[in-house]
Design a protein around this motif. Sequence first.
Motif, PDB file in Angstrom:
ATOM      1  N   ALA A  99      87.696 -66.983 124.354  1.00  0.00           N
ATOM      2  CA  ALA A  99      86.457 -68.026 123.882  1.00  0.00           C
ATOM      3  C   ALA A  99      86.539 -68.273 122.283  1.00  0.00           C
ATOM      4  N   GLN A 100      86.652 -67.153 121.683  1.00  0.00           N
ATOM      5  CA  GLN A 100      86.684 -67.357 120.127  1.00  0.00           C
ATOM      6  C   GLN A 100      88.051 -68.052 119.597  1.00  0.00           C
ATOM      7  N   SER A 101      89.235 -67.652 120.221  1.00  0.00           N
ATOM      8  CA  SER A 101      90.355 -68.497 119.735  1.00  0.00           C
ATOM      9  C   SER A 101      90.304 -69.851 119.962  1.00  0.00           C
ATOM     10  N   MET A 102      89.611 -70.287 121.162  1.00  0.00           N
ATOM     11  CA  MET A 102      89.373 -71.738 121.206  1.00  0.00           C
ATOM     12  C   MET A 102      88.478 -72.344 120.324  1.00  0.00           C
ATOM     13  N   ALA A 103      87.410 -71.589 119.867  1.00  0.00           N
ATOM     14  CA  ALA A 103      86.695 -72.031 119.043  1.00  0.00           C
ATOM     15  C   ALA A 103      87.246 -72.099 117.636  1.00  0.00           C
ATOM     16  N   ASP A 104      88.108 -71.473 117.175  1.00  0.00           N
ATOM     17  CA  ASP A 104      88.861 -71.226 116.206  1.00  0.00           C
ATOM     18  C   ASP A 104      89.797 -72.483 116.136  1.00  0.00           C
ATOM     19  N   LEU A 105      90.530 -72.695 117.380  1.00  0.00           N
ATOM     20  CA  LEU A 105      91.370 -73.928 117.493  1.00  0.00           C
ATOM     21  C   LEU A 105      90.619 -75.444 117.381  1.00  0.00           C
ATOM     22  N   ILE A 106      89.559 -75.262 117.666  1.00  0.00           N
ATOM     23  CA  ILE A 106      88.770 -76.381 117.608  1.00  0.00           C
ATOM     24  C   ILE A 106      88.261 -76.573 116.170  1.00  0.00           C
ATOM     25  N   ARG A 107      87.988 -75.685 115.403  1.00  0.00           N
ATOM     26  CA  ARG A 107      87.601 -75.799 113.846  1.00  0.00           C
ATOM     27  C   ARG A 107      88.698 -76.052 113.305  1.00  0.00           C
ATOM     28  N   ALA A 108      89.957 -75.634 113.628  1.00  0.00           N
ATOM     29  CA  ALA A 108      91.305 -75.885 112.787  1.00  0.00           C
ATOM     30  C   ALA A 108      91.749 -77.375 113.232  1.00  0.00           C
ATOM     31  N   ASN A 109      91.272 -78.031 114.093  1.00  0.00           N
ATOM     32  CA  ASN A 109      91.313 -79.484 114.333  1.00  0.00           C
ATOM     33  C   ASN A 109      90.449 -80.404 113.866  1.00  0.00           C
ATOM     34  N   PRO A 138      94.293 -63.566 135.190  1.00  0.00           N
ATOM     35  CA  PRO A 138      94.666 -64.640 136.416  1.00  0.00           C
ATOM     36  C   PRO A 138      93.654 -65.384 137.206  1.00  0.00           C
ATOM     37  N   SER A 139      92.410 -64.597 137.337  1.00  0.00           N
ATOM     38  CA  SER A 139      91.425 -65.220 138.067  1.00  0.00           C
ATOM     39  C   SER A 139      90.425 -66.020 137.236  1.00  0.00           C
ATOM     40  N   ALA A 140      90.662 -66.111 135.926  1.00  0.00           N
ATOM     41  CA  ALA A 140      89.781 -66.716 135.084  1.00  0.00           C
ATOM     42  C   ALA A 140      89.783 -68.241 135.020  1.00  0.00           C
ATOM     43  N   LYS A 141      88.748 -68.879 134.830  1.00  0.00           N
ATOM     44  CA  LYS A 141      88.734 -70.404 134.669  1.00  0.00           C
ATOM     45  C   LYS A 141      88.008 -70.674 133.500  1.00  0.00           C
ATOM     46  N   GLY A 142      88.656 -71.685 132.794  1.00  0.00           N
ATOM     47  CA  GLY A 142      88.020 -71.940 131.205  1.00  0.00           C
ATOM     48  C   GLY A 142      87.713 -73.424 131.292  1.00  0.00           C
ATOM     49  N   GLU A 143      86.610 -73.726 130.637  1.00  0.00           N
ATOM     50  CA  GLU A 143      86.040 -74.863 130.228  1.00  0.00           C
ATOM     51  C   GLU A 143      85.715 -75.242 129.035  1.00  0.00           C
ATOM     52  N   VAL A 203      80.934 -76.192 123.742  1.00  0.00           N
ATOM     53  CA  VAL A 203      80.452 -75.330 124.583  1.00  0.00           C
ATOM     54  C   VAL A 203      81.665 -74.801 125.216  1.00  0.00           C
ATOM     55  N   ILE A 204      82.218 -73.358 125.088  1.00  0.00           N
ATOM     56  CA  ILE A 204      83.257 -72.663 125.710  1.00  0.00           C
ATOM     57  C   ILE A 204      82.761 -71.802 126.760  1.00  0.00           C
ATOM     58  N   SER A 205      83.106 -72.138 128.120  1.00  0.00           N
ATOM     59  CA  SER A 205      82.809 -71.210 128.964  1.00  0.00           C
ATOM     60  C   SER A 205      84.067 -70.708 129.833  1.00  0.00           C
ATOM     61  N   ILE A 206      84.011 -69.610 130.138  1.00  0.00           N
ATOM     62  CA  ILE A 206      85.069 -68.824 130.871  1.00  0.00           C
ATOM     63  C   ILE A 206      84.352 -68.107 132.218  1.00  0.00           C
ATOM     64  N   THR A 207      84.976 -68.295 133.296  1.00  0.00           N
ATOM     65  CA  THR A 207      84.323 -67.533 134.509  1.00  0.00           C
ATOM     66  C   THR A 207      85.431 -66.874 135.212  1.00  0.00           C
ATOM     67  N   TRP A 208      85.104 -65.594 135.438  1.00  0.00           N
ATOM     68  CA  TRP A 208      85.982 -64.661 136.244  1.00  0.00           C
ATOM     69  C   TRP A 208      85.420 -63.790 137.087  1.00  0.00           C
TER      70      TRP A 208
END
Length: 137
Positions: free
Chosen positions: A60-70, A92-97, A110-115
């Motif tokens: 989740a933090q890596s996605m937030a950093d990727l968005i900020r870098a963009n 393997p069983s996680a879903k991200g949005e 809003v970054i959500s990960i469900t597992w």
Amino acid sequence: MCLPLKSPGCRNSQLGFTMIEVVVSLLILLIGLMGVISMQYLALKQINNTHLRSQVAFHAQSMADLIRANNSRPLGADDLQAWEQQLAHDIPSAKGEVVFNTGAAVSSAVISITWPERQLHNDVEEQTFTVTARLGE
């Protein structure tokens, strides 16, 4: 009273453990070992859950950093797909949005990960980790 155990006049002297005493002591030892094994199993399950949670927080933090870098612009399909593939590789069983909210003065993502996660009695319970990253100024 017979002091020497093997004296001829001593018939009731105890020379060792009886079979019942041995079985009872083994039963007590077995119950104790089963308790230790079940505690170890529970500890391993909780360690696995903790590892999953730390991996989810990292992604989740890596996605937030990727968005900020963009420069806080929505990401392309390739970036989102690469992130989802890395998430599926690690968990393997996680879903991200990722949902971008750009209607307000300060936009956010809003970054959500469900597992699924195993609980105390082997019940699988779905967990969700959500991070809201403020974008822009």
